[in-house]
Design a protein around this motif. Structure first.
Motif, short mmCIF file in Angstrom:
data_model
loop_
_atom_site.label_atom_id
_atom_site.label_comp_id
_atom_site.label_asym_id
_atom_site.label_seq_id
_atom_site.Cartn_x
_atom_site.Cartn_y
_atom_site.Cartn_z
N LEU A 91 1.06 -1.23 -0.36
CA LEU A 91 0.02 -0.15 0.00
C LEU A 91 0.85 1.02 -0.23
N LYS A 92 2.33 0.84 0.55
CA LYS A 92 2.81 1.86 0.37
C LYS A 92 3.33 3.01 -0.71
N GLN A 93 2.73 2.42 -2.15
CA GLN A 93 2.46 3.25 -3.39
C GLN A 93 1.48 3.70 -3.26
N PHE A 94 1.09 4.16 -2.57
CA PHE A 94 -0.44 5.29 -3.31
C PHE A 94 -0.40 6.06 -1.91
N LEU A 95 1.02 5.93 -0.62
CA LEU A 95 0.89 7.23 -0.20
C LEU A 95 2.01 8.31 -0.48
N PRO A 96 2.12 9.01 -0.04
CA PRO A 96 3.21 10.36 -0.33
C PRO A 96 4.48 9.91 0.35
N ILE A 97 5.36 10.20 -0.05
CA ILE A 97 6.65 9.36 0.39
C ILE A 97 7.13 9.97 1.49
N TYR A 99 5.29 9.45 4.22
CA TYR A 99 4.65 8.76 5.42
C TYR A 99 5.71 7.65 5.21
N HIS A 100 6.50 7.57 4.39
CA HIS A 100 7.28 6.34 3.80
C HIS A 100 7.91 5.45 5.06
#
Length: 109
Positions: A91-97, A99-100
């Motif tokens: 799901l990380k690919q859909f979040l702003p960087i 928040y990674h």
């Protein structure tokens, strides 16, 4: 909006400036009061009953112990199952960087 619920359509009214009334100075017998509430980071709650009024602190009982004196509920962060970690990484690919790093810091069981 009318088509949102075909079996029970919403009633939609188009309003203009004549809809709004000036209630200043009017007395009104209401069945209930719905105050505006403001929650402050300090834990205080303020309210006002009418829009032009100033905010007033809502009187409330203080807890026996201040929050700083309470023991923490957990001693360490909860560890997640490996499948959950994998799904969150996907799901990380859909979040702003920005928040990674949070998702990278999660610990697995």
């Amino acid at each position: 909006m009318r088509a949102a619920r075909p079996k029970q359509p919403y009633q939609v009214f188009q309003i203009d400036h004549t809809f709004f009334k000036n209630y200043e100075g009017q007395t009104c017998n209401l069945a209930s009061i719905r105050p505006a509430l403001q929650y402050l980071p300090s834990g205080e709650i303020k309210y006002k009953l009418r829009h032009p009024e100033e905010w007033t602190i809502l009187p409330q009982r203080r807890p026996n112990k201040p929050r700083e004196l309470l023991a923490p509920l957990y001693n360490e962060a909860k560890k997640l199952k490996p499948d959950k970690i994998r799904h969150l990484q996907i799901l990380k690919q859909f979040l702003p960087i920005e928040y990674h790093p949070f998702y990278d810091s999660l610990q697995s069981e």
